[in-house]
Design a protein around this motif. Structure first.
Motif, mmCIF file in Angstrom:
data_model
loop_
_atom_site.group_PDB
_atom_site.id
_atom_site.type_symbol
_atom_site.label_atom_id
_atom_site.label_comp_id
_atom_site.label_asym_id
_atom_site.label_seq_id
_atom_site.Cartn_x
_atom_site.Cartn_y
_atom_site.Cartn_z
ATOM 1 N N PRO A 107 0.836 -1.215 0.000
ATOM 2 C CA PRO A 107 0.000 0.000 0.000
ATOM 3 C C PRO A 107 0.863 1.254 0.000
ATOM 4 N N ILE A 108 0.321 2.324 -0.552
ATOM 5 C CA ILE A 108 1.043 3.595 -0.548
ATOM 6 C C ILE A 108 1.233 4.066 0.892
ATOM 7 N N LEU A 109 2.357 4.736 1.129
ATOM 8 C CA LEU A 109 2.638 5.246 2.465
ATOM 9 C C LEU A 109 1.653 6.345 2.853
ATOM 10 N N GLY A 110 1.004 6.948 1.853
ATOM 11 C CA GLY A 110 0.015 7.987 2.140
ATOM 12 C C GLY A 110 -1.370 7.452 2.440
ATOM 13 N N ALA A 111 -1.534 6.119 2.456
ATOM 14 C CA ALA A 111 -2.854 5.549 2.732
ATOM 15 C C ALA A 111 -3.362 5.939 4.114
ATOM 16 N N THR A 112 -2.424 6.072 5.068
ATOM 17 C CA THR A 112 -2.824 6.489 6.419
ATOM 18 C C THR A 112 -3.439 7.879 6.387
ATOM 19 N N ALA A 113 -2.833 8.782 5.620
ATOM 20 C CA ALA A 113 -3.363 10.138 5.523
ATOM 21 C C ALA A 113 -4.750 10.139 4.890
ATOM 22 N N ILE A 114 -4.921 9.372 3.823
ATOM 23 C CA ILE A 114 -6.226 9.302 3.162
ATOM 24 C C ILE A 114 -7.257 8.679 4.090
ATOM 25 N N VAL A 128 -0.317 -2.012 8.935
ATOM 26 C CA VAL A 128 -0.284 -2.932 7.790
ATOM 27 C C VAL A 128 0.561 -2.344 6.658
ATOM 28 N N GLY A 129 0.465 -1.028 6.450
ATOM 29 C CA GLY A 129 1.246 -0.392 5.392
ATOM 30 C C GLY A 129 2.739 -0.461 5.648
ATOM 31 N N LEU A 130 3.160 -0.196 6.880
ATOM 32 C CA LEU A 130 4.581 -0.235 7.212
ATOM 33 C C LEU A 130 5.154 -1.653 7.093
ATOM 34 N N ILE A 131 4.447 -2.625 7.649
ATOM 35 C CA ILE A 131 4.937 -4.008 7.586
ATOM 36 C C ILE A 131 4.988 -4.485 6.134
ATOM 37 N N SER A 132 3.958 -4.150 5.364
ATOM 38 C CA SER A 132 3.925 -4.558 3.952
ATOM 39 C C SER A 132 5.062 -3.923 3.172
ATOM 40 N N THR A 133 5.344 -2.658 3.469
ATOM 41 C CA THR A 133 6.420 -1.961 2.765
ATOM 42 C C THR A 133 7.772 -2.600 3.065
ATOM 43 N N LEU A 134 7.989 -2.977 4.311
ATOM 44 C CA LEU A 134 9.257 -3.599 4.690
ATOM 45 C C LEU A 134 9.405 -5.003 4.101
ATOM 46 N N LEU A 135 8.294 -5.717 3.927
ATOM 47 C CA LEU A 135 8.363 -7.082 3.395
ATOM 48 C C LEU A 135 8.304 -7.125 1.871
ATOM 49 N N ALA A 136 7.916 -6.023 1.232
ATOM 50 C CA ALA A 136 7.744 -6.010 -0.226
ATOM 51 C C ALA A 136 8.991 -6.458 -0.989
ATOM 52 N N PRO A 137 10.196 -6.053 -0.585
ATOM 53 C CA PRO A 137 11.376 -6.509 -1.326
ATOM 54 C C PRO A 137 11.561 -8.022 -1.309
ATOM 55 N N VAL A 138 10.975 -8.687 -0.316
ATOM 56 C CA VAL A 138 11.092 -10.139 -0.219
ATOM 57 C C VAL A 138 10.030 -10.833 -1.068
ATOM 58 N N THR A 139 8.854 -10.229 -1.216
ATOM 59 C CA THR A 139 7.740 -10.880 -1.919
ATOM 60 C C THR A 139 7.650 -10.524 -3.397
ATOM 61 N N ILE A 140 7.952 -9.284 -3.761
ATOM 62 C CA ILE A 140 7.731 -8.848 -5.147
ATOM 63 C C ILE A 140 8.630 -9.566 -6.156
ATOM 64 N N LEU A 163 13.843 1.260 1.041
ATOM 65 C CA LEU A 163 12.563 1.351 1.753
ATOM 66 C C LEU A 163 12.787 1.618 3.237
ATOM 67 N N GLY A 164 13.760 0.905 3.814
ATOM 68 C CA GLY A 164 14.040 1.096 5.221
ATOM 69 C C GLY A 164 14.508 2.501 5.520
ATOM 70 N N GLY A 165 15.266 3.099 4.600
ATOM 71 C CA GLY A 165 15.721 4.474 4.792
ATOM 72 C C GLY A 165 14.581 5.456 4.846
ATOM 73 N N VAL A 166 13.594 5.265 3.953
ATOM 74 C CA VAL A 166 12.423 6.151 3.944
ATOM 75 C C VAL A 166 11.670 6.052 5.264
ATOM 76 N N VAL A 167 11.401 4.826 5.692
ATOM 77 C CA VAL A 167 10.624 4.612 6.917
ATOM 78 C C VAL A 167 11.378 5.117 8.141
ATOM 79 N N LEU A 168 12.680 4.800 8.216
ATOM 80 C CA LEU A 168 13.469 5.197 9.391
ATOM 81 C C LEU A 168 13.576 6.711 9.495
ATOM 82 N N LEU A 169 13.801 7.388 8.382
ATOM 83 C CA LEU A 169 13.914 8.845 8.396
ATOM 84 C C LEU A 169 12.616 9.485 8.881
ATOM 85 N N ALA A 170 11.484 8.998 8.363
ATOM 86 C CA ALA A 170 10.196 9.546 8.783
ATOM 87 C C ALA A 170 9.923 9.245 10.254
#
Length: 313
Positions: A107-114, A128-140, A163-170
């Protein structure tokens, strides 16, 4: 400034609807704002983290079966079901590939905002968005190879680091701001924070349209077909997911549907060459239109479906 942001926060959904048209009508502005795409993703997640109730986040972390089931649905079930549904549909191969890759993306990281703007469950979408984003490199990568025979160029480790850099920085930014301003101030100015989220999403909506107008003028038939596919795929994924999780409550089901239909195709753009995958890259750009337009179009439906649950609480 806070008053202006509060005003924007109250009008977030219709403003997002307008944003994509600004990008289409003013391609020069879209090109000018293009460098802000990456920073806007980080800022969007940061302000979403500030806006979410962390007690509710903890509630979902203490429900691993539900959370894990939602993540598995987003990353595994959605692309497999999409692949099966398109098996008998005579689509151009590039478009079929793009739709399946869209469903495989987190899911887009902006889904929470919407979700917050629509009155849905921001805590659920964040977890769900954060966990999915972190696991996406393993599944895609394996799904792309299995379903499409497509070998993504970027390595799993490199994609995970990005992906981890984006999440960690935020996350670090949100923690620092929360410590500085305090939870009470953030609660009092929640609508103003929504307004800041709207401003950032507007910048993103305009910038992501860079190049779409030129392609529309040069190849209108292809763009219209890709646009039709995007407006069918997004709500279809939302509807199927809502039905799958309806037994857990309307608000949760609609929040899960929002996640499933609004996928972070921007992450996949880093793995694809525009010259070799033009059709896929074009769809990823055009698919932003329903992502920003549908929340405004579907808001009355959300309100109607949420009304019985809100009345009973």
């Amino acid at each position: 400034m806070l008053r202006l942001l509060s005003l924007l926060g109250g009008k977030g959904v219709p403003l997002l609807f307008v944003g994509v048209f600004i990008g289409l009508l003013l391609p020069g502005l879209a090109n000018l704002l293009r460098p802000l795409l990456a920073p806007s993703v980080v800022l969007l997640l940061l302000f979403s983290l500030l806006r979410v109730d962390w007690q509710q986040v903890g509630t979902y972390l203490r429900r691993p079966l539900l959370t894990g089931g939602l993540v598995a649905w987003m990353l595994l079930a959605s692309p497999v079901l999409t692949w099966a549904a398109l098996a008998g549909v005579p689509l151009p191969s590039g478009l079929e590939t793009a739709v399946i890759l869209m469903a495989a993306a987190p899911p887009i990281l902006g889904a929470t905002a919407i979700a917050l703007l629509l009155g849905l469950d921001g805590a659920l979408t964040l977890v769900v968005g954060l966990i999915s984003t972190l696991l996406a490199p393993v599944t895609i990568p394996p799904l792309s190879l299995w379903l499409l025979g497509l070998d993504l160029a970027i390595g799993t480790g490199e994609l995970m680091l990005r992906l981890g850099g984006v999440v960690l920085l935020a996350l670090l930014g949100a923690l620092a701001i929360r410590a500085w301003l305090g939870s009470a101030w953030l609660r009092r100015n929640g609508v103003a924070l929504d307004g800041m989220i709207v401003v950032i999403m507007l910048l993103f909506a305009v910038a992501i349209m860079d190049g779409v107008t030129e392609t529309l003028l040069a190849q209108p038939a292809q763009v219209l077909l890709w646009l039709l596919a995007a407006f069918l795929a997004n709500p279809a994924l939302q509807a199927i997911t809502m039905l799958a999780f309806w037994g857990f409550g309307r608000r949760l089901a609609m929040s899960a549907g929002l996640l499933a239909g609004n996928c972070n195709m921007g992450l996949l753009l880093a793995t694809l060459s525009p010259d070799e995958n033009f059709d896929v890259v074009l769809f990823f750009a055009i698919a932003q239109l329903p992502m920003f337009m549908l929340p405004a179009m579907m808001r009355p439906l959300y309100r109607r479906l949420l009304a019985p649950q809100q009345a009973s609480t």
